[in-house]
Motif scaffolding. Structure first.
Motif, short mmCIF file in Angstrom:
data_model
loop_
_atom_site.label_atom_id
_atom_site.label_comp_id
_atom_site.label_asym_id
_atom_site.label_seq_id
_atom_site.Cartn_x
_atom_site.Cartn_y
_atom_site.Cartn_z
N VAL A 77 -5.90 -3.42 3.80
CA VAL A 77 -5.02 -2.34 3.33
C VAL A 77 -5.06 -2.27 1.81
CG1 VAL A 77 -2.63 -1.56 3.20
CG2 VAL A 77 -3.56 -2.37 5.38
N SER A 78 -4.99 -3.43 1.17
CA SER A 78 -5.04 -3.50 -0.29
C SER A 78 -6.33 -2.88 -0.82
CB SER A 78 -4.93 -4.95 -0.75
OG SER A 78 -5.24 -5.09 -2.09
N SER A 79 -7.43 -3.16 -0.15
CA SER A 79 -8.72 -2.63 -0.61
C SER A 79 -8.75 -1.11 -0.54
CB SER A 79 -9.87 -3.23 0.21
OG SER A 79 -9.89 -2.69 1.52
N LEU A 80 -8.13 -0.56 0.48
CA LEU A 80 -8.09 0.90 0.61
C LEU A 80 -7.20 1.53 -0.46
CD1 LEU A 80 -7.87 1.19 4.49
CD2 LEU A 80 -9.89 1.56 3.03
N LEU A 81 -6.15 0.81 -0.86
CA LEU A 81 -5.24 1.33 -1.88
C LEU A 81 -5.83 1.23 -3.29
CD1 LEU A 81 -1.87 -0.13 -0.54
CD2 LEU A 81 -2.72 2.22 -0.33
N LYS A 82 -6.80 0.37 -3.47
CA LYS A 82 -7.42 0.21 -4.79
C LYS A 82 -8.94 0.33 -4.67
CE LYS A 82 -7.68 -4.72 -4.82
NZ LYS A 82 -8.22 -5.56 -5.84
N TRP A 83 -9.38 1.31 -3.94
CA TRP A 83 -10.79 1.50 -3.63
C TRP A 83 -11.66 1.61 -4.89
CZ3 TRP A 83 -13.46 0.13 0.23
CH2 TRP A 83 -14.76 0.61 0.41
#
Length: 162
Positions: A77-83
């Motif tokens: 989820v974090s990776s998607l929020l800071k793509w």
């Protein structure tokens, strides 16, 4: 280091260590435990694996397997929020690899095989053929989840260095 960055670092580290630990457990089964069990008489091998399948359900192993999965969900989820950040793709790929290739394979393939083995009377006449199929199929899926956990650990380690 900002508080958010600190906790993200800790979460990455926990996931890396968890993936590596789980990969190590599965690696042991792939490289020598299942071979050792295959050398036993079928009734002994079945009884031993039935015992392993009961004792593996303990707080420490469940925390390693599913606690790592929880960390990977947060990292995905974090990776998607800071793509836009350098580590995002590594975080996403590593997390998904662990979730699908390790936990998913465990739930979809290894656990059903374990459940089927749990109902077998080790001394029955048809237990030997079931045991041979079990050894082949369970070990094949275990190889897959071992590689997935190890690759996930590598990808998450790369993400940590970005």
């Amino acid at each position: 280091m900002a508080l958010t960055s600190y906790w993200l670092f800790v979460l990455k580290l926990v996931a890396i260590l968890g993936c590596g630990l789980v990969a190590g457990v599965f690696f042991a089964f792939s490289t020598f435990v299942m071979s050792a069990l295959a050398r036993l008489q079928p009734a002994q091998g079945i009884a031993a694996m039935q015992s392993i399948n009961i004792t593996v359900i303990n707080p420490l192993f469940m925390m390693a397997l599913f606690g790592t999965a929880a960390a990977c969900i947060f990292l995905a989820v974090s990776s998607l929020l800071k793509w836009h950040q350098l580590d995002a793709a590594y975080l996403l790929l590593g997390s998904l690899l662990y979730l699908v290739g390790t936990v998913g394979v465990t739930i979809l393939f290894n656990v059903p095989l374990n459940d089927a083995l749990a109902t077998v009377d080790p001394s029955s006449t048809d237990s030997a053929s079931l045991w041979n199929r079990y050894l082949t199929n369970w070990t094949k899926w275990n190889h897959i989840r071992t590689v997935a956990a190890l690759a996930a650990s590598a990808l998450l380690t790369i993400a940590l260095s970005k």
